[in-house]
Scaffold this motif. Structure first.
Motif, PDB file in Angstrom:
ATOM      1  N   ALA A  23       0.808  -1.222   0.000  1.00  0.00           N
ATOM      2  CA  ALA A  23       0.000   0.000   0.000  1.00  0.00           C
ATOM      3  C   ALA A  23       0.836   1.264   0.000  1.00  0.00           C
ATOM      4  O   ALA A  23       0.359   2.323  -0.414  1.00  0.00           O
ATOM      5  N   GLN A  24       2.087   1.177   0.452  1.00  0.00           N
ATOM      6  CA  GLN A  24       2.859   2.396   0.670  1.00  0.00           C
ATOM      7  C   GLN A  24       4.184   2.458  -0.080  1.00  0.00           C
ATOM      8  O   GLN A  24       4.784   3.526  -0.178  1.00  0.00           O
ATOM      9  N   ASP A  25       4.646   1.342  -0.614  1.00  0.00           N
ATOM     10  CA  ASP A  25       5.923   1.292  -1.330  1.00  0.00           C
ATOM     11  C   ASP A  25       5.635   1.210  -2.827  1.00  0.00           C
ATOM     12  O   ASP A  25       4.946   0.308  -3.285  1.00  0.00           O
ATOM     13  N   ASN A  26       6.198   2.138  -3.592  1.00  0.00           N
ATOM     14  CA  ASN A  26       5.878   2.218  -5.019  1.00  0.00           C
ATOM     15  C   ASN A  26       6.281   0.995  -5.825  1.00  0.00           C
ATOM     16  O   ASN A  26       5.701   0.727  -6.886  1.00  0.00           O
ATOM     17  N   THR A  27       7.288   0.268  -5.379  1.00  0.00           N
ATOM     18  CA  THR A  27       7.789  -0.849  -6.188  1.00  0.00           C
ATOM     19  C   THR A  27       7.697  -2.198  -5.485  1.00  0.00           C
ATOM     20  O   THR A  27       8.219  -3.189  -5.989  1.00  0.00           O
ATOM     21  N   ALA A  28       7.024  -2.276  -4.340  1.00  0.00           N
ATOM     22  CA  ALA A  28       6.927  -3.546  -3.614  1.00  0.00           C
ATOM     23  C   ALA A  28       6.253  -4.620  -4.455  1.00  0.00           C
ATOM     24  O   ALA A  28       6.561  -5.813  -4.323  1.00  0.00           O
ATOM     25  N   GLY A  33       4.840  -9.754  -6.497  1.00  0.00           N
ATOM     26  CA  GLY A  33       3.981 -10.300  -7.542  1.00  0.00           C
ATOM     27  C   GLY A  33       2.502 -10.067  -7.332  1.00  0.00           C
ATOM     28  O   GLY A  33       1.667 -10.722  -7.967  1.00  0.00           O
ATOM     29  N   ARG A  34       2.158  -9.123  -6.460  1.00  0.00           N
ATOM     30  CA  ARG A  34       0.747  -8.799  -6.270  1.00  0.00           C
ATOM     31  C   ARG A  34       0.611  -7.362  -5.790  1.00  0.00           C
ATOM     32  O   ARG A  34       1.590  -6.726  -5.400  1.00  0.00           O
ATOM     33  N   VAL A  35      -0.630  -6.866  -5.843  1.00  0.00           N
ATOM     34  CA  VAL A  35      -0.885  -5.464  -5.532  1.00  0.00           C
ATOM     35  C   VAL A  35      -2.000  -5.355  -4.508  1.00  0.00           C
ATOM     36  O   VAL A  35      -2.824  -6.264  -4.339  1.00  0.00           O
ATOM     37  N   TRP A  36      -2.022  -4.207  -3.831  1.00  0.00           N
ATOM     38  CA  TRP A  36      -3.080  -3.868  -2.888  1.00  0.00           C
ATOM     39  C   TRP A  36      -4.026  -2.888  -3.553  1.00  0.00           C
ATOM     40  O   TRP A  36      -3.615  -1.846  -4.085  1.00  0.00           O
ATOM     41  N   LEU A  37      -5.315  -3.210  -3.540  1.00  0.00           N
ATOM     42  CA  LEU A  37      -6.342  -2.345  -4.108  1.00  0.00           C
ATOM     43  C   LEU A  37      -7.095  -1.695  -2.959  1.00  0.00           C
ATOM     44  O   LEU A  37      -7.827  -2.364  -2.225  1.00  0.00           O
ATOM     45  N   LEU A 103      -0.569 -10.060  -9.720  1.00  0.00           N
ATOM     46  CA  LEU A 103      -0.239  -9.377 -10.964  1.00  0.00           C
ATOM     47  C   LEU A 103      -0.459 -10.310 -12.152  1.00  0.00           C
ATOM     48  O   LEU A 103      -0.182 -11.513 -12.057  1.00  0.00           O
ATOM     49  N   PRO A 104      -0.946  -9.802 -13.262  1.00  0.00           N
ATOM     50  CA  PRO A 104      -1.086 -10.654 -14.454  1.00  0.00           C
ATOM     51  C   PRO A 104       0.280 -11.074 -14.967  1.00  0.00           C
ATOM     52  O   PRO A 104       1.270 -10.354 -14.824  1.00  0.00           O
ATOM     53  N   ASP A 105       0.328 -12.249 -15.550  1.00  0.00           N
ATOM     54  CA  ASP A 105       1.566 -12.784 -16.117  1.00  0.00           C
ATOM     55  C   ASP A 105       1.703 -12.274 -17.541  1.00  0.00           C
ATOM     56  O   ASP A 105       1.035 -12.750 -18.458  1.00  0.00           O
TER      57      ASP A 105
END
Length: 262
Positions: A23-28, A33-37, A103-105
């Protein structure tokens, strides 16, 4: 079948630490391999595109009024105390829920896809806005060169308003990678090329949008199939890149509709 919610109380729980990083790191997202929405809108946008999260997270106060569709969307459901949820979110007013999505492959560029090329755009708001225009006007692929703001960063995700889930996003590219595209490269310029309002635009194509201050770099200028400029009768020297992108991408969409009606 809806998963039984798992209650996590500690800020130091491994999942909570991961959520905070996402949620807070631009490149985490690149390492994980996944994101927080963050919030209802992005979560619903994911579902609207036929995609599903791996985890649904709700605050304790938001749980009693949680929408059944959102609760049932993930195989794992987590509840957090409000204070812990607030420590996760990068927003001043934390939402009552969020998703974790894989994340999509994506491996490389599709040669013939309608594409928007981002050449070192720095501002997250501009990048998100361009993604929204790309999705709205029928472009399906975004190619981001090295130096462009991280496409799946929290700020770009919020600015994109769900456009990410309609697009094939390829980032970290060098200019030479665009040689794999078979569609013509249209480069925006403030001082040369065909006037956009008079041009007959090819479809599919790849529009190149350049750095906010420096414009399109020389390496991409040399690869251009065509230069296009936007008439500005008001006399401004240049347009914001997000505004220019919206105008150019709409022109491509309008040309397609006109051809279909002729």
């Amino acid at each position: 079948m809806t998963a039984t919610p798992q209650d996590i109380q500690s800020r130091d729980n491994p999942l909570v630490k991961e959520l905070r990083a996402l949620a807070q790191d631009n490149t985490a997202y690149r390492q994980r391999g996944r994101v927080w929405l963050d919030g209802d809108h992005l979560c619903r946008a994911l579902l609207a595109r036929g995609q599903r999260p791996s985890i649904a997270v709700f605050s304790a106060s938001g749980w009693p009024r949680a929408d059944a569709e959102l609760v049932a969307a993930a195989p794992r459901v987590v509840r957090l105390p409000d204070a812990v949820m607030a420590s996760v979110s990068g927003l001043e007013s934390p939402p009552a829920m969020g998703f974790v999505a894989d994340l999509p492959d994506v491996a490389g560029l599709l040669p013939d896809a309608p594409t928007v090329v981002l050449d070192r755009l720095q501002d997250a708001g501009n990048v998100g806005s361009v993604l929204r225009s790309a999705a709205a006007f029928g472009f399906t692929q975004v190619a981001a060169l090295k130096g462009t703001a991280a496409l799946w960063s929290p700020k770009v995700l919020r600015a994109g308003m769900g456009a990410h889930f309609a697009l094939r996003l390829v980032e970290g590219l060098v200019p030479e990678a665009l040689s794999s595209l078979s569609v013509p490269l249209l480069v925006t310029s403030s001082h040369q090329g065909d006037w956009l309002h008079q041009a007959t635009l090819p479809w599919p194509c790849a529009w190149v949008m350049g750095h906010e201050g420096q414009g399109v770099g020389e390496a991409l200028m040399a690869r251009a199939s065509r230069f296009v400029r936007i008439a500005q009768p008001g006399g401004e020297e240049s347009l914001n890149v997000a505004a220019a992108a919206a105008i150019c991408l709409h022109a491509s969409a309008a040309g397609r509709f006109k051809d279909a009606c002729d």
